[in-house]
Design a protein around this motif. Structure first.
Motif, short mmCIF file in Angstrom:
data_model
loop_
_atom_site.label_atom_id
_atom_site.label_comp_id
_atom_site.label_asym_id
_atom_site.label_seq_id
_atom_site.Cartn_x
_atom_site.Cartn_y
_atom_site.Cartn_z
N UNK A 20 0.82 -1.22 0.00
CA UNK A 20 0.00 0.00 0.00
C UNK A 20 0.86 1.27 0.00
N UNK A 21 0.44 2.25 -0.78
CA UNK A 21 1.22 3.50 -0.82
C UNK A 21 0.92 4.36 0.40
N UNK A 22 1.89 5.22 0.68
CA UNK A 22 1.67 6.20 1.76
C UNK A 22 0.47 7.08 1.42
N UNK A 23 0.33 7.41 0.14
CA UNK A 23 -0.80 8.24 -0.27
C UNK A 23 -2.13 7.57 0.10
N UNK A 24 -2.25 6.28 -0.22
CA UNK A 24 -3.49 5.57 0.10
C UNK A 24 -3.72 5.55 1.60
N UNK A 25 -2.66 5.29 2.35
CA UNK A 25 -2.80 5.23 3.81
C UNK A 25 -3.24 6.59 4.37
N UNK A 26 -2.66 7.67 3.85
CA UNK A 26 -3.03 9.00 4.34
C UNK A 26 -4.50 9.28 4.05
N UNK A 27 -4.89 9.01 2.82
CA UNK A 27 -6.24 9.37 2.39
C UNK A 27 -7.30 8.44 2.96
N UNK A 28 -7.05 7.13 2.89
CA UNK A 28 -8.09 6.15 3.19
C UNK A 28 -8.03 5.60 4.61
N UNK A 29 -6.87 5.63 5.24
CA UNK A 29 -6.77 5.07 6.60
C UNK A 29 -6.74 6.18 7.65
N UNK A 30 -6.12 7.31 7.28
CA UNK A 30 -5.89 8.36 8.29
C UNK A 30 -6.78 9.58 8.07
N UNK A 31 -7.69 9.48 7.12
CA UNK A 31 -8.69 10.55 6.90
C UNK A 31 -8.05 11.90 6.63
N UNK A 32 -7.02 11.87 5.79
CA UNK A 32 -6.36 13.10 5.37
C UNK A 32 -6.41 13.16 3.83
N UNK A 33 -7.49 13.67 3.28
CA UNK A 33 -7.67 13.63 1.82
C UNK A 33 -7.04 14.81 1.08
N UNK A 34 -6.27 15.64 1.80
CA UNK A 34 -5.69 16.82 1.13
C UNK A 34 -4.69 16.44 0.04
N UNK A 35 -3.90 15.42 0.26
CA UNK A 35 -2.96 14.95 -0.76
C UNK A 35 -3.77 14.19 -1.81
N UNK A 36 -3.58 14.58 -3.07
CA UNK A 36 -4.46 14.03 -4.12
C UNK A 36 -3.79 12.94 -4.94
N UNK A 37 -4.63 12.09 -5.49
CA UNK A 37 -4.16 11.03 -6.38
C UNK A 37 -4.60 11.38 -7.79
N UNK A 38 -3.67 11.94 -8.57
CA UNK A 38 -4.02 12.32 -9.93
C UNK A 38 -3.36 11.43 -10.97
#
Ligand code: FES
Ligand code: FES
Length: 152
Positions: A20-38
């Motif tokens: 799992x990427x850090x991006x996925x963990x931030x957005x989906x596990x830690x409820x921090x959606x500010x970093x975007x997946x483009x």
């Protein structure tokens, strides 16, 4: 597997799978959606975060690699309800663009000014060269970086 890390100054834990990427963990596990997946390929910079103070694409970092490390996302730049100077400058310069590119540009600019408080034109362009906007221009963004540098 469980990882422990510091995110935006707070100790956090997340259950992640090995790939799992850090991006996925931030957005989906830690409820921090500010970093975007483009793009999820390290091409666009919309997922830019600071890992131990270094600018990285969170889509290219495994969540497990952040174990024991410190991550700062765009949500962590503001302090006590006040915008970060870079965020203020983006607002004042009219540099706020879409929700995909802007968070990464703000984080990349904050990282630039942290290591080089008074960057030259070429340095600004180099520092933001990994942050792509596919639709508008970069002039107001460069204006915002200069404005933030002047105030720093
Ligand atoms: S989503 Fe990570 S670089 Fe584009
Ligand atoms: S990608 Fe955000 S405004 Fe172009």
């Amino acid at each position: 597997m469980k990882i422990s890390l510091t995110v935006n100054g707070e100790p956090r834990e997340a259950d992640v799978w090995e790939g799992e990427s850090l991006l996925f963990a931030l957005r989906e596990r830690l409820e921090l959606p500010g970093s975007k997946n483009a793009c999820e390929q390290g091409e666009c910079g919309s997922c830019s975060v600071l890992l131990d103070g270094t600018l990285v694409c969170a889509c290219l970092v495994l969540a497990v690699q952040a174990e024991g490390h410190e991550v700062v996302t765009v949500e962590g730049l503001a302090r006590d309800g006040a915008l970060h100077p870079v965020q203020e400058a983006f607002v004042e310069a009219g540099a706020g663009q879409c929700g995909f590119c802007t968070p990464g540009l703000v984080v990349a600019t904050a990282a630039l000014l942290e290591r080089s408080p008074n960057p030259g034109e070429d340095e600004i362009r180099e520092a933001l060269s990994g942050n792509l906007c596919r639709c508008t221009g970069y002039q107001k963004i460069f204006d915002a970086v200069r404005l933030a540098a002047e105030r720093a």
